[in-house]
Design an enzyme around this catalytic site. Sequence first.
Site, short mmCIF file in Angstrom:
data_model
loop_
_atom_site.label_atom_id
_atom_site.label_comp_id
_atom_site.label_asym_id
_atom_site.label_seq_id
_atom_site.Cartn_x
_atom_site.Cartn_y
_atom_site.Cartn_z
N ASP A 1 30.14 31.73 34.53
CA ASP A 1 28.75 31.62 34.09
C ASP A 1 28.01 30.50 34.82
O ASP A 1 28.62 29.58 35.34
CB ASP A 1 28.70 31.29 32.59
CG ASP A 1 29.00 32.50 31.71
OD1 ASP A 1 29.35 33.56 32.24
OD2 ASP A 1 28.90 32.35 30.47
N HIS B 1 33.12 28.25 34.39
CA HIS B 1 31.78 27.93 34.85
C HIS B 1 31.81 27.39 36.28
O HIS B 1 32.59 26.48 36.58
CB HIS B 1 31.14 26.89 33.92
CG HIS B 1 30.98 27.38 32.51
ND1 HIS B 1 32.05 27.46 31.63
CD2 HIS B 1 29.90 27.84 31.84
CE1 HIS B 1 31.62 27.94 30.47
NE2 HIS B 1 30.33 28.19 30.56
#
Length: 234
Positions: A48, A192
């Site tokens: 993400d 991430h």
Amino acid sequence: MIKILIMSFMLLFILFLIYAIVPTIFIRMSGRRIVKRVHAPAIAITFDDGPNPEYTPQLLDLLKKYGVKASFFVVGSKVKAYPDIIKRMCQEGHTIGIHHYNHISSWILTPFHFKRQLQMTEQAIYRFTNKKVIFYRPPWGSFNLFSLFLSKRFKVIMWSHIFGDWKAAKGKNGLLNQLLQATEAGSVLLLHDCGETWGADKLAPYYMLKCLEIYLQENVKKGTKFIALEEVSF
């Protein structure tokens, strides 16, 4: 006057509960129209908040080194800022999904602005990949009363494993052990590749990459299969 202010505050709080908190709790607990695991003899690694000009290319190099396909939920404004990274993701066989145009919670978006976040990100991805966008993941995994209706064209992907790797301290201590335990087929791992969002540490992806390389090295050697979400039948 004070009584009116208190009543107004209480009304706003109740409306916020109805619009944001309750839908998020209901959707995440019920699993309604969201995907937490994949029906495949493989693991889906997802990332993400990118693309990030420093860490995402390093991540793509790492995935290429071990022959692993992954999925990226990207921020639309960063797609426009770093189109070459998005093009590379696509060319190397990774799945690209929506993570809002700005990294903003669905809790504070009106239905109109929520829809615009999806549309603008979808358009940005399509512009640089010429591929239809299928997948969506809301920032922070938060929903509102209209989220599922307005995102019904997409597969909403959540996760089975979340590691807190947006904090550098987790990358230094704990992330590797947690990753090494995440080996069950069907798992959806959330990591991430950017540390620039609210609450994140800028150096966090540096430590994530170091842990991820050890994880991939060990699991590829053992024959663990990794897939991009486009390879899964939903």
